[in-house]
Design an enzyme around this catalytic site. Structure first.
Site, PDB file in Angstrom:
ATOM      1  N   GLU A 156      50.566  26.157 110.915  1.00  0.00           N
ATOM      2  CA  GLU A 156      50.510  24.838 111.172  1.00  0.00           C
ATOM      3  C   GLU A 156      51.555  24.295 112.117  1.00  0.00           C
ATOM      4  OE1 GLU A 156      48.446  22.214 107.449  1.00  0.00           O
ATOM      5  OE2 GLU A 156      50.116  23.010 107.167  1.00  0.00           O
ATOM      6  N   GLU A 232      41.980  24.337 106.114  1.00  0.00           N
ATOM      7  CA  GLU A 232      42.361  24.177 104.528  1.00  0.00           C
ATOM      8  C   GLU A 232      41.679  22.511 104.309  1.00  0.00           C
ATOM      9  OE1 GLU A 232      46.452  23.565 104.161  1.00  0.00           O
ATOM     10  OE2 GLU A 232      47.145  25.493 104.896  1.00  0.00           O
TER      11      GLU A 232
END
Length: 556
Positions: A156, A232
């Site tokens: 991320e 995710e």
């Protein structure tokens, strides 16, 4: 041997399109003896893949000193034996609601704002670590007969930075360490996140909890080709100490999963099984949209509202997900394995009859005392998890004035015992130091000549040193310090440990640190894995840092 590749629209196994139905399970949050059961639970839910992070701080607690790096390889072997592919996310930063986002405290202390950039102060230690870690991943790639099909570049990153040469350097480092399976990045479905976190030539994936069609549309604006994947899918969420319990409706989560699959995408359930942040390794967040507000420490449990709960049992969400996933797999799903054994002795009351004062514990288990003009941080004292006792004299004569602990992180009990509640794991405050980071102010005047001494949680790993402490009857009801007690068990198994009336501290069972407890909730008990208990005599230690409870704890 198999060949796993990224096609124009699909993942390909030996040229045949495959859909990844993956679930996150962190090997470091589950007792190793329980890995096979949890992996079978994922298979029974309908998954064909497992995903795990790798916490650097756990495996390199000090520069060049390594601890059980081979745990990752053993987990990947267990995944293969369970019939699952594996996705590895080695970081170096992982977030994961883990202390410091998995970055070693000694590294962030030295590198400061240069973390997660191509600065040699950061990238040099990363390269040393990856060359130690990654050979076991390379040896277990699918092309060599193992389960590993993909490896992530950073984590991320678009939510944090924009140093694209750094990401490219990491991708090149992974390749030079023998990783030849597809690489990928994962980011939120926002323009700046995808721009800042993507690497040319590396598959981009997105993370979200709902709104799959919109998220994948945003991804397609940046990447016209490549398979779609939600790396995710946040099917639950985590809790903070002192906050409300976060609950996601199982039917709503199942609908969101169905939408992902209807888009033709692959998915990774985050989390499939959350587990527990044992040994005080839970991280913390900063409040606010831009993550710069008050500290919000994460609770010990990482149950996450996952379909397989903290104890490894199927939840309503499990059965709904299994129903959805069954439509995307060939043949019948495996039978759901029986639940792990639970403590068969019924509720057990453990009297804590021995007590050692906190100062005596520090004297026996703490590091050396340092005397400095200004307060040293936890990092300067070599304390990753635990607390520090600071002492300073107020010169006189003078009038009484307020005493301020400037830059306090995170919580202090005067005289002053300062406790870390978990390092920030996400956002721009990742890597911030702990302790009294400013100074002691009496009115507006700094007080100098500070004496500081740290007590690391891992000092309690020395059972002989703990046993040698001067245990006695508590000096007064509720006294802070280390308490101990013993109990007998005939039928060991999973248990929950509750502490009626206790305020805040840590618990060990047979030397295994079950984690932090705190009366502010919302977590009300600690999970004790069955393999920790043994038939016969068992021992409990409770390190109470504020005010002790009723003199006993309960296991049930």
């Amino acid at each position: 041997m198999a060949d796993f590749t990224v096609g124009e629209r699909d993942f390909l196994l030996d040229g045949r399109p495959v859909r990844l139905l993956s679930g996150a399970l962190h090997y470091f949050r589950v007792h190793e003896e329980q890995w096979p059961h949890r992996l079978r639970m994922l298979r029974a839910m309908g998954l064909n893949c497992v995903e795990t992070y790798v916490p650097w701080d756990l495996h390199e607690p000090a520069p060049g000193r390594y601890a059980d790096v081979g745990a990752l390889g053993r987990f990947l072997d267990a995944a293969g034996e369970a019939g699952l592919w594996a996705i590895v996310r080695p970081g170096p930063y992982i977030c994961a609601e883990w202390d410091n986002g998995g970055l070693p405290y000694w590294l962030t202390a030295a590198a400061g704002s240069r973390v997660r950039t191509g600065d040699p102060a950061f990238l040099g230690p990363v390269e040393r670590w990856f060359r130690r870690l990654l050979p076991q991943v390379a040896a277990r790639q699918v092309g060599r007969g193992g389960p590993v099909i993909m490896v992530q570049v950073e984590n991320e990153y678009g939510s944090y930075g924009s140093d694209l040469p750094y990401l490219s350097s990491l991708a090149a480092l992974l390749r030079s360490c023998g990783i030849d399976v597809p690489l990928f990045t994962s980011d939120g479905p926002e323009d700046h996140m995808l721009t800042g976190g993507s690497v040319p030539g590396v598959l981009a994936t997105v993370n979200f909890g709902s709104g799959a069609r919109a998220a994948f549309a945003a991804l397609r604006e940046h990447r016209a080709g490549g398979p779609l994947m939600c790396m995710e899918f946040w099917c639950g969420w985590f809790d903070h100490w002192g906050g409300p319990r976060v609950v996601r409706d199982p039917a709503d989560a199942a609908d969101a999963l169905r939408e992902i699959l209807e888009c033709g995408a692959s998915v990774n359930l985050y989390m499939a099984h959350g587990g527990t942040s044992f040994a005080g390794r839970a991280g913390a967040n900063r409040a606010g949209v831009l993550h710069g507000g008050a500290l919000e420490p994460d609770v010990t449990s990482y149950d996450y509202g996952a379909p397989v709960d903290e104890e490894g049992r199927p939840t309503e969400k499990f059965w709904l997900f299994r129903e959805v996933l069954a439509g995307y797999v060939e043949g019948p799903l495996p039978e759901v394995p029986p639940a792990p054994p639970v403590l068969g002795d019924g509720p057990v009351r453990v009297e804590l009859e021995g007590w050692a004062p906190l100062d005596a514990v520090l004297e026996a288990l703490g590091g050396p005392e340092r005397r400095t003009p200004m307060p040293p941080t936890f990092e300067e004292l070599g304390v990753d998890r635990g607390l520090v006792r600071y002492r300073v004299a107020v010169p006189g004569p003078r009038r009484p004035y307020p005493l301020t602990l400037s830059g306090l992180r995170d919580l202090a009990v005067v005289e002053a015992w300062v406790e870390s509640l978990g390092r920030v794991n996400y956002g721009p405050r990742t890597g911030e130091p702990k302790g009294i980071t400013g100074g002691f102010l009496h009115e507006r005047q700094y007080l100098h000549g500070v004496r500081a001494r740290g007590l690391r949680l891992d000092a309690f790993d020395d059972a002989a040193a703990v046993a040698a402490l001067p245990f006695r009857v508590p000096a007064w009801p509720g006294a802070r310090g280390l308490y101990r007690g013993a109990f007998d068990v005939e039928s060991p198994g999973d248990a929950r440990l509750s502490l009626p009336g206790w305020t805040r501290g840590f618990v060990w069972v047979n030397g295994f640190c079950a984690g932090r407890y705190w009366a502010v909730g919302p977590q009300e008990s600690l999970y004790v894995p069955g393999p920790v208990l043994r038939a016969g005599r068992n021992e409990v230690w409770v390190l109470e840092l504020e005010g002790a409870g009723e003199g006993h704890v309960r296991l049930a």
